[in-house]
Write an enzyme that holds these catalytic residues in place. Structure first.
Site, PDB file in Angstrom:
ATOM      1  N   VAL A  64       0.839  -1.203   0.000  1.00 41.42           N
ATOM      2  CA  VAL A  64       0.000   0.000   0.000  1.00 41.42           C
ATOM      3  C   VAL A  64       0.875   1.254   0.000  1.00 41.42           C
ATOM      4  O   VAL A  64       0.523   2.276  -0.592  1.00 41.42           O
ATOM      5  CB  VAL A  64      -0.952   0.000   1.223  1.00 41.42           C
ATOM      6  CG1 VAL A  64      -1.761   1.296   1.287  1.00 41.42           C
ATOM      7  CG2 VAL A  64      -1.881  -1.208   1.179  1.00 41.42           C
ATOM      8  N   CYS A  65       2.038   1.159   0.632  1.00 35.53           N
ATOM      9  CA  CYS A  65       2.918   2.328   0.816  1.00 35.53           C
ATOM     10  C   CYS A  65       3.229   3.093  -0.473  1.00 35.53           C
ATOM     11  O   CYS A  65       3.103   4.322  -0.493  1.00 35.53           O
ATOM     12  CB  CYS A  65       4.210   1.911   1.511  1.00 35.53           C
ATOM     13  SG  CYS A  65       3.950   1.163   3.123  1.00 35.53           S
ATOM     14  N   PRO A  66       3.624   2.402  -1.567  1.00 36.97           N
ATOM     15  CA  PRO A  66       3.955   3.196  -2.757  1.00 36.97           C
ATOM     16  C   PRO A  66       2.764   3.963  -3.317  1.00 36.97           C
ATOM     17  O   PRO A  66       2.935   5.056  -3.860  1.00 36.97           O
ATOM     18  CB  PRO A  66       4.487   2.166  -3.758  1.00 36.97           C
ATOM     19  CG  PRO A  66       4.040   0.843  -3.260  1.00 36.97           C
ATOM     20  CD  PRO A  66       3.892   0.976  -1.775  1.00 36.97           C
ATOM     21  N   ILE A  71       2.569   7.156  -1.199  1.00 36.47           N
ATOM     22  CA  ILE A  71       3.710   8.045  -1.445  1.00 36.47           C
ATOM     23  C   ILE A  71       3.572   8.736  -2.795  1.00 36.47           C
ATOM     24  O   ILE A  71       3.776   9.952  -2.911  1.00 36.47           O
ATOM     25  CB  ILE A  71       5.026   7.250  -1.335  1.00 36.47           C
ATOM     26  CG1 ILE A  71       5.254   6.872   0.138  1.00 36.47           C
ATOM     27  CG2 ILE A  71       6.205   8.037  -1.896  1.00 36.47           C
ATOM     28  CD1 ILE A  71       6.311   5.815   0.342  1.00 36.47           C
TER      29      ILE A  71
END
Length: 198
Positions: A48-50, A53
């Site tokens: 999920v992080c990318p 970001i």
């Protein structure tokens, strides 16, 4: 809970937008004219992080136009941040994001912001910090739940409206909407005109 309190300042290594490493990056020295958005993600090279970001990076210009810098933090080292920035998006990287990525390798920043999960990684915390280092808004999501960068922009608009006009911003308020005077008469007038839309 940090809302209404001063944001914990910190000094840590960070990979800057130009890929240089600032070994002594300080939050208090990197506020925008009106403040900063400080957001945490669990770990580089994850899932999920990318998406978060990249979403925040696509809106950096919008935040800057409102006088807010964007700073990201995870428990990864500056070398891992650099490697992730230099991994193409189509291979699971984040590309050349323009905001600083802080390396919280001691986990002290995550701990100070109360987002450290099981002494291992940061939860998905995001903090709206004003020009006086006061935390005005915070959201912390569980690991599988991505945040909405547009909602943070809405909160920035609400804070700026309050600071400029002294009016509070009711539920669902968006830039250009009418604010509310924080009085009994103000709420009565607002609800008379707007309760059907809530």
């Amino acid at each position: 809970m940090l809302v209404t309190k001063l944001a914990p300042d910190f000094k840590a290594p960070a990979v800057l937008g130009n890929n240089e490493v600032d070994e002594h990056f300080e939050l208090s020295k990197n506020l925008g004219k009106n403040g900063v958005i400080l957001f945490f993600w669990p770990k580089d090279f994850t899932f999920v992080c990318p998406t978060e970001i990249i979403a925040f990076d696509k809106r950096v210009k919008d935040f800057h136009e409102k006088g807010f810098n964007v700073i990201g933090v995870s428990i990864d080292s500056e070398q891992v941040h650099f490697a992730w920035k230099n991994t193409p998006v189509e291979k699971g990287g984040i590309g050349q994001v323009s905001f600083p990525m802080v390396a919280d390798i001691t986990k002290s920043i995550s701990r100070d912001y109360d987002v450290l999960f099981e002494e291992a990684i940061a939860l998905r915390g995001a903090f709206l910090i004003d020009k006086n280092m006061k935390v005005r808004h915070a959201v912390i999501n569980d690991l599988p739940l991505g945040r909405n960068a547009d909602e943070m922009l809405r909160m920035v608009d609400a804070l700026l409206h309050f600071e400029e006009h002294g009016e509070v911003c009711p539920a669902g308020w968006r830039k250009g909407d009418k604010g509310m005077k924080a009085t009994h008469q103000g709420v009565a007038e607002y609800l008379k005109e707007n309760s059907i839309k809530l």
